[in-house]
Design a protein around this motif. Structure first.
Motif, PDB file in Angstrom:
ATOM      1  N   THR A  17      18.576   0.121  -0.767  1.00 35.45           N
ATOM      2  CA  THR A  17      18.173  -0.224  -2.138  1.00 35.45           C
ATOM      3  C   THR A  17      18.950   0.585  -3.162  1.00 35.45           C
ATOM      4  O   THR A  17      19.464   0.036  -4.152  1.00 35.45           O
ATOM      5  N   GLN A  18      19.050   1.896  -2.942  1.00 32.73           N
ATOM      6  CA  GLN A  18      19.793   2.732  -3.890  1.00 32.73           C
ATOM      7  C   GLN A  18      21.281   2.401  -3.860  1.00 32.73           C
ATOM      8  O   GLN A  18      21.965   2.485  -4.887  1.00 32.73           O
ATOM      9  N   GLN A  19      21.778   2.014  -2.697  1.00 28.90           N
ATOM     10  CA  GLN A  19      23.179   1.598  -2.603  1.00 28.90           C
ATOM     11  C   GLN A  19      23.408   0.337  -3.430  1.00 28.90           C
ATOM     12  O   GLN A  19      24.414   0.212  -4.138  1.00 28.90           O
ATOM     13  N   ALA A  21      21.672  -0.561  -6.038  1.00 36.40           N
ATOM     14  CA  ALA A  21      21.593  -0.140  -7.438  1.00 36.40           C
ATOM     15  C   ALA A  21      22.894   0.497  -7.892  1.00 36.40           C
ATOM     16  O   ALA A  21      23.375   0.254  -9.012  1.00 36.40           O
ATOM     17  N   LYS A 449      21.178   9.023 -11.481  1.00 39.66           N
ATOM     18  CA  LYS A 449      19.813   8.840 -10.972  1.00 39.66           C
ATOM     19  C   LYS A 449      19.816   8.174  -9.603  1.00 39.66           C
ATOM     20  O   LYS A 449      19.142   8.637  -8.669  1.00 39.66           O
ATOM     21  N   PHE A 450      20.592   7.088  -9.478  1.00 36.98           N
ATOM     22  CA  PHE A 450      20.619   6.371  -8.199  1.00 36.98           C
ATOM     23  C   PHE A 450      21.326   7.184  -7.117  1.00 36.98           C
ATOM     24  O   PHE A 450      20.981   7.116  -5.932  1.00 36.98           O
ATOM     25  N   GLN A 451      22.331   7.970  -7.523  1.00 39.53           N
ATOM     26  CA  GLN A 451      23.032   8.811  -6.564  1.00 39.53           C
ATOM     27  C   GLN A 451      22.090   9.862  -5.976  1.00 39.53           C
ATOM     28  O   GLN A 451      22.077  10.098  -4.766  1.00 39.53           O
ATOM     29  N   ALA A 453      18.853   9.628  -5.796  1.00 41.48           N
ATOM     30  CA  ALA A 453      17.882   8.925  -4.955  1.00 41.48           C
ATOM     31  C   ALA A 453      18.500   8.578  -3.604  1.00 41.48           C
ATOM     32  O   ALA A 453      17.838   8.678  -2.550  1.00 41.48           O
ATOM     33  N   TYR A 454      19.776   8.171  -3.620  1.00 42.02           N
ATOM     34  CA  TYR A 454      20.469   7.849  -2.369  1.00 42.02           C
ATOM     35  C   TYR A 454      20.597   9.097  -1.492  1.00 42.02           C
ATOM     36  O   TYR A 454      20.333   9.060  -0.288  1.00 42.02           O
ATOM     37  N   SER A 457      17.291   9.976   0.002  1.00 47.28           N
ATOM     38  CA  SER A 457      16.948   9.098   1.126  1.00 47.28           C
ATOM     39  C   SER A 457      17.760   9.473   2.364  1.00 47.28           C
ATOM     40  O   SER A 457      17.245   9.453   3.489  1.00 47.28           O
TER      41      SER A 457
END
Length: 480
Positions: A17-19, A21, A449-451, A453-454, A457
């Motif tokens: 999901t984060q990927q 994003a 932010k997404f980085q 989160a990735y 995870s």
């Protein structure tokens, strides 16, 4: 009992999901300067949780969360702003074409100036004034002839330029008609592609952007309304349907002629038709009316006087008579008898009997003065049969000034309207961009932010991997 491998699945979903994003953020950044591109966002939802396992009902409180999933990737688009933009864009296209046409008309008429119609018309009347001072002078008569030729050339030239402008407008109408037809076909094709892709459960965001750009361009050329149906955009021009699903209407000159001005009532194509049928035609009519009245007035006076020929001979037509009032300016011509011999110019109203031969009093200037006085005579310009005359019951100079004034007022109004429409269209486009455009600062913040989160995870996945390694390889080895 909880599954041993649940943590791996949860963190795997988080990674994917984060990927997604991050990839969408990168797509936004790379298209920051792409015309018509709409910012895309990934809509994340919590995955459907599982009940804890049990024969009847688990005694373990709560449900087992399964992480995050990508529900959709959608565009950030406000359709209300699009519809407002279409309305203002058609006005911008219309008034821009109107202004351009009127500015060209101003350049053709070229007044006030030292090289326009008023100047050559004044020279023409002044040449008769000079002739009244020396009615028997051939050089003065030659000046009258040359002034008349300059006058007819000026009228012919303006008429030719007006015809050329009308032809240019016809060519532009053909070009815009072809452009609209091509755009409608592209919209219908994109309707089909989008319907196919989204029917498979995917998001056709980039194709939707392409379709919206086409509608933006179309809204400047014609007045359009757009309604999104199940099979794509339905595009209408007034009450005329142009696109339904994958079926475009054949947009041709016949359709344009049938739609103008009821359904085709704004945009560049409307303004081109209006410019040709109203502006150019109207000013051609004014010019033709002026030329026809001038020919009639001068000929009426000239045929009542005597030339320098002996025996006494009445003057013929100074200008060739008008056969078609709608082409008076382009056929305006000095009669051949005048151009061949200036002695055929009438200037005297008196004759005497010399024996048995009637001779002209060559020193008499009464007719030349009457011709010069036409400058200040008021005429009925409706006499040529042309309707909608700008000024009736005025002199030639007053009539020409009225024509020039009306062009000036209309040009000023068109300039004001086009400026206002440009401001309105730009404001609405800015509002659309504030909603749909890509902000690099915002996207960079999202990327961070997404980085994170990735990475989190990935760290969680590593942790679960270490736990499983301990269970699989480190437990149950005591006593071996």
């Amino acid at each position: 009992m909880r599954s041993t491998f649940t943590g791996l699945e949860v963190t795997k979903r988080g990674l994917f999901t984060q990927q997604t994003a991050l990839q969408t953020t990168g797509h936004n950044i790379t298209n920051a300067n792409t015309r018509g591109y709409t910012r895309q966002v990934v809509n994340m939802v919590a995955a459907k949780p599982f009940e804890n396992l049990g024969m009847q009902r688990s005694n373990v409180p709560g449900q087992m969360g399964q992480g995050v999933e990508v529900e959709s990737v959608t565009r950030v688009r406000e359709r209300f702003l699009d519809k407002q933009f279409y309305n203002e864009n058609k006005g911008l296209g219309e008034w821009t074409v109107r202004r351009d046409t009127l500015e060209k008309l101003e350049a053709i008429v070229n007044e006030p100036s030292e090289t326009g119609l008023r100047k050559v018309l004044d020279n023409f009347w002044n040449s008769f004034q000079e002739l009244s001072k020396q009615p028997d002078n051939l050089e003065t008569r030659a000046v009258v002839k040359e002034s008349a030729l300059a006058l007819t050339d000026a009228f012919n030239n303006v008429a030719k330029k007006l015809n050329d402008l009308s032809n240019d407008l016809s060519d532009n109408i053909d070009v815009k008609t072809t452009e609209v037809d091509s755009t409608l076909k592209q919209i219908a094709r994109l309707n089909g592609e989008i319907f196919r892709i989204e029917g498979l459960g995917n998001d056709a965001n980039d194709l939707r952007d392409q379709r919206d750009v086409l509608v933006d361009d179309l809204s400047r050329v014609i007045n359009v309304t757009v309604q999104e149906e199940g099979d794509g955009y339905t595009v209408r021009m007034g009450n005329t349907t142009l696109v339904t699903g994958q079926t475009p209407t054949d947009f041709n000159k016949a359709l344009v002629a049938a739609s103008y001005p009821a359904d085709l009532n704004s945009g560049e194509l409307y303004a081109l038709n209006l410019s040709q049928t109203t502006y150019v035609t109207e000013y051609k009519n004014q010019l033709n009316s002026m030329a026809a009245t001038l020919v009639s007035a001068v000929n009426d006076v000239h045929t009542k006087g005597y030339t320098m020929k002996e025996p006494a001979t009445l003057g013929g037509n100074f200008f060739d008579p008008v056969t078609d009032p709608l082409k008076a300016a382009e056929t305006f011509k000095v009669s051949k008898s005048i151009t061949d011999d200036v002695e055929n110019i009438a200037s005297s109203t008196r004759k005497y009997l010399d024996g048995t031969v009637e001779k002209v009093v060559k020193g008499n200037n009464e007719l030349a003065q009457q011709l010069a006085d036409l400058k200040n005579t008021k005429f009925n310009f409706n006499g040529s049969g042309i309707t909608k005359i700008i000024l009736n019951g005025g002199t030639f100079d007053e009539f020409l000034r009225a024509v020039v004034s009306e062009i000036g007022v209309q040009t000023q109004e068109a300039t004001r309207q086009s400026t206002n429409q440009k401001i309105l269209a730009d404001q609405l486009d800015s509002r659309r961009q504030s909603v749909s455009g890509v902000s690099l600062d915002e996207e960079m913040a999202n990327m961070v932010k997404f980085q994170h989160a990735y990475n989190a995870s990935a760290r969680a996945l590593t942790t679960f991997d270490e736990m499983l390694d301990k269970v699989i390889n480190g437990m149950g080895v005591v006593g071996r």
